[in-house]
Design an enzyme around this catalytic site. Structure first.
Site, short mmCIF file in Angstrom:
data_model
loop_
_atom_site.label_atom_id
_atom_site.label_comp_id
_atom_site.label_asym_id
_atom_site.label_seq_id
_atom_site.Cartn_x
_atom_site.Cartn_y
_atom_site.Cartn_z
N ASN A 196 0.85 -1.20 0.00
CA ASN A 196 0.00 0.00 0.00
C ASN A 196 0.89 1.24 0.00
OD1 ASN A 196 0.59 0.67 2.88
ND2 ASN A 196 -0.38 -1.31 3.19
N ASP A 243 -4.45 -6.36 4.83
CA ASP A 243 -5.47 -7.23 5.41
C ASP A 243 -5.40 -8.64 4.83
OD1 ASP A 243 -6.50 -5.36 7.16
OD2 ASP A 243 -7.77 -4.46 5.61
N LYS A 254 9.38 -16.99 -10.62
CA LYS A 254 8.58 -15.91 -11.23
C LYS A 254 7.40 -16.51 -12.01
CE LYS A 254 8.83 -12.14 -14.47
NZ LYS A 254 9.37 -11.80 -15.76
N PRO A 277 -3.46 -12.02 9.94
CA PRO A 277 -3.93 -11.81 11.31
C PRO A 277 -4.11 -10.31 11.56
CG PRO A 277 -1.60 -12.36 11.27
CD PRO A 277 -2.10 -12.53 9.87
N ILE A 304 -3.07 -7.83 13.80
CA ILE A 304 -2.02 -7.77 14.84
C ILE A 304 -2.54 -7.01 16.06
CG2 ILE A 304 0.36 -7.07 15.35
CD1 ILE A 304 0.89 -7.10 12.31
N LYS A 348 -14.22 1.12 15.41
CA LYS A 348 -12.95 0.38 15.35
C LYS A 348 -12.28 0.25 16.72
CE LYS A 348 -11.05 0.52 11.01
NZ LYS A 348 -10.29 1.15 9.93
N LYS A 377 -11.35 -3.40 18.04
CA LYS A 377 -9.94 -3.79 18.22
C LYS A 377 -9.59 -3.96 19.70
CE LYS A 377 -8.58 -2.84 13.77
NZ LYS A 377 -7.71 -3.52 12.86
N1 CTP Z 1 -4.02 -3.47 11.81
C1 CTP Z 1 -3.37 -4.60 12.26
N2 CTP Z 1 -3.45 -5.75 11.55
C2 CTP Z 1 -4.17 -5.81 10.40
C3 CTP Z 1 -4.83 -4.63 9.93
C4 CTP Z 1 -4.73 -3.47 10.66
O1 CTP Z 1 -2.73 -4.57 13.30
N3 CTP Z 1 -4.23 -6.94 9.72
C5 CTP Z 1 -3.94 -2.26 12.65
C6 CTP Z 1 -3.29 -1.07 11.97
O2 CTP Z 1 -1.89 -1.04 12.24
C7 CTP Z 1 -4.00 0.11 12.62
C8 CTP Z 1 -5.39 -0.43 12.93
O3 CTP Z 1 -5.26 -1.86 12.92
O4 CTP Z 1 -3.40 0.46 13.85
C9 CTP Z 1 -6.48 -0.04 11.97
O5 CTP Z 1 -6.08 -0.27 10.64
P1 CTP Z 1 -7.07 0.04 9.43
O6 CTP Z 1 -6.39 -0.30 8.14
O7 CTP Z 1 -7.64 1.43 9.56
O8 CTP Z 1 -8.26 -0.93 9.75
P2 CTP Z 1 -8.59 -2.38 9.34
O9 CTP Z 1 -8.70 -3.20 10.57
O10 CTP Z 1 -7.67 -2.88 8.30
O11 CTP Z 1 -10.06 -2.22 8.75
P3 CTP Z 1 -10.56 -1.62 7.32
O12 CTP Z 1 -9.41 -1.80 6.38
O13 CTP Z 1 -11.73 -2.45 7.00
O14 CTP Z 1 -10.91 -0.19 7.58
#
Ligand code: CTP
Length: 408
Positions: free
Chosen positions: A208, A274, A284, A301, A303, A333, A337
């Protein structure tokens, strides 16, 4: 103001060395214990006797002049709270940036583990020389603080940049550094930064646009505030604190779990993918005659969510990047979380967020309280984030102590 503080003033061989005399007086007026260390060339501009009288201490310059059982480059480095080099010449800056220890001052610098503040002063052409600028950049990246130089009339008779920063500013920065070191001292803070990289084959990956700038600004600020910092980053960073380089979400999760147990605070500023490819091809992937291909993805996961289940006394801070309904999504969120704070920013705006040096965020706490931090550079935002979070944590702590003592 500086009572009980040990300040080591370093003086190098430039015409601005005479100004260091007044700075020593300013530190002494505020009750600091000042010791002075000079390069041999500094004595072309100021005398040992002047400095001894002003500092009311021995003035050091020779490397092998052992007064104590410990060599001076060790003892002076250990006993001082800060080192201020006024003026810092291009020559000494170059030596420090390259680890050269050919006199007592540069040897002390090399052994010094607390903050070193350098106030460069030189001719404009020297200051603008690309090699000098690279040395300055290298010093900043390694935790050295640089103040100035300023524009003005120079000793060589011209006007331009290169003049020593005003003594009032150097004095104030010294006081600020000594104060800020107290803010997070004794705390271990783990911060993640950057976008994770999920391999598809040896040449392709899913990632990203995260630059890691916000996480790095938080780590630099926590270090400046005296914390023991661990930065877990997908971006290459060269710093004086501990940096653990990771690539994928799984790597990041392993590193976070390892560091979390000993941490006081975890800040998940990383943009974690995600999903990742279900199968990583060892070779390749070749182009086929098909017009479409599918890559199967599986969920990574979460995290932050997983670590919050293991949390005891740690303060856990998440980030949240949203392109719409910022507050509503952030409120959902933080509950989902299970973290203590969530820093939310609007990624639909091009003047802040991804890749930008600026940000504008809201800090949400788990009780639903919101603090808005107006648009500012990411380092200012990082300072404010720590101030809001640790301010609120102190209130929680004070209430807890009050409740226990009043048995409520
Ligand atoms: N995060 C994480 N592990 C993931 C995805 C996100 O630890 N697999 C953490 C990010 O580091 C951040 C928080 O969760 O601190 C929110 O990340 P965000 O991308 O806004 O949310 P998502 O949980 O990915 O939800 P969405 O993409 O559906 O908004």
């Amino acid at each position: 103001m500086l009572s009980g503080k040990n300040i080591l003033v370093g003086i190098t061989g430039g015409i601005a060395a005479y100004k260091a005399c007044e700075l020593i007086r300013m530190f002494k007026r505020q009750n600091a214990n000042v010791k002075v260390i000079c390069t041999p060339n500094a004595f072309n501009f100021v005398t040992k006797l002047t400095l001894q009288n002003l500092s009311q201490n021995e003035v050091y310059s020779q490397e092998f002049e052992v007064l104590e059982y410990k060599p001076e480059h060790i003892s002076l480095a250990q006993e001082s709270d800060i080192m201020v080099i006024v003026p810092a010449t291009a020559n000494t800056i170059g030596k420090i940036a390259n680890g050269i220890c050919d006199n007592l001052l540069t040897s002390v610098v090399c052994a010094f583990t607390k903050t070193i503040l350098l106030a460069p002063a030189m001719n404009s052409g020297m200051w603008q020389n690309k090699i000098i600028q690279k040395n300055i950049e290298k010093l900043e990246q390694n935790g050295y603080e640089i103040i100035g130089p300023e524009e003005g009339f120079l000793a060589c008779g011209t006007n331009g940049i290169g003049r020593l920063c005003s003594l009032e500013k150097i004095f104030q920065r010294t006081v600020d550094i000594l104060d800020s070191k107290k803010k997070l001292s004794g705390k271990k803070i783990v911060i993640t930064a950057g976008g994770t990289i999920e391999n598809i084959d040896p040449v392709r990956f899913i990632s990203n646009y995260s630059s890691g700038k916000m996480g790095i600004a938080l780590a630099d600020t926590a270090f400046k505030f005296g914390a023991d910092v661990v930065l877990i980053s997908t971006v290459n960073v060269n710093r004086a604190y501990n940096v653990i380089k990771v690539k994928s979400a799984i790597d990041m999760q392993n590193a976070v779990e390892q560091e979390f147990l000993k941490a006081d605070c975890l800040i998940m500023a990383a943009a974690v993918a995600d999903y990742r490819a279900k199968n990583i091809y060892p070779e390749k992937m070749k182009k086929t005659s098909d017009n479409e291909i599918s890559i199967e993805l599986i969920k990574n996961p979460d995290i932050l969510q997983e670590i919050c289940k293991k949390k005891s006394s740690q303060v856990v801070v998440g980030f949240c990047a949203e392109s719409e309904n910022l507050v509503k999504n952030a409120e959902e969120k933080i509950i989902k979380k299970g973290c203590d704070y969530l820093i939310a920013n609007d990624i639909s705006r091009s003047d802040i967020g991804f890749s930008s040096d600026y940000n504008e965020v809201i800090v949400l706490n788990k009780q639903g309280g919101i603090t808005k931090l107006e648009r500012s550079d990411k380092y200012k935002i990082a300072e404010q984030i720590f101030e809001v979070i640790y301010g609120q944590e102190r209130n929680i702590q004070d209430n807890r102590e009050f409740c226990t003592s009043e048995s409520c």
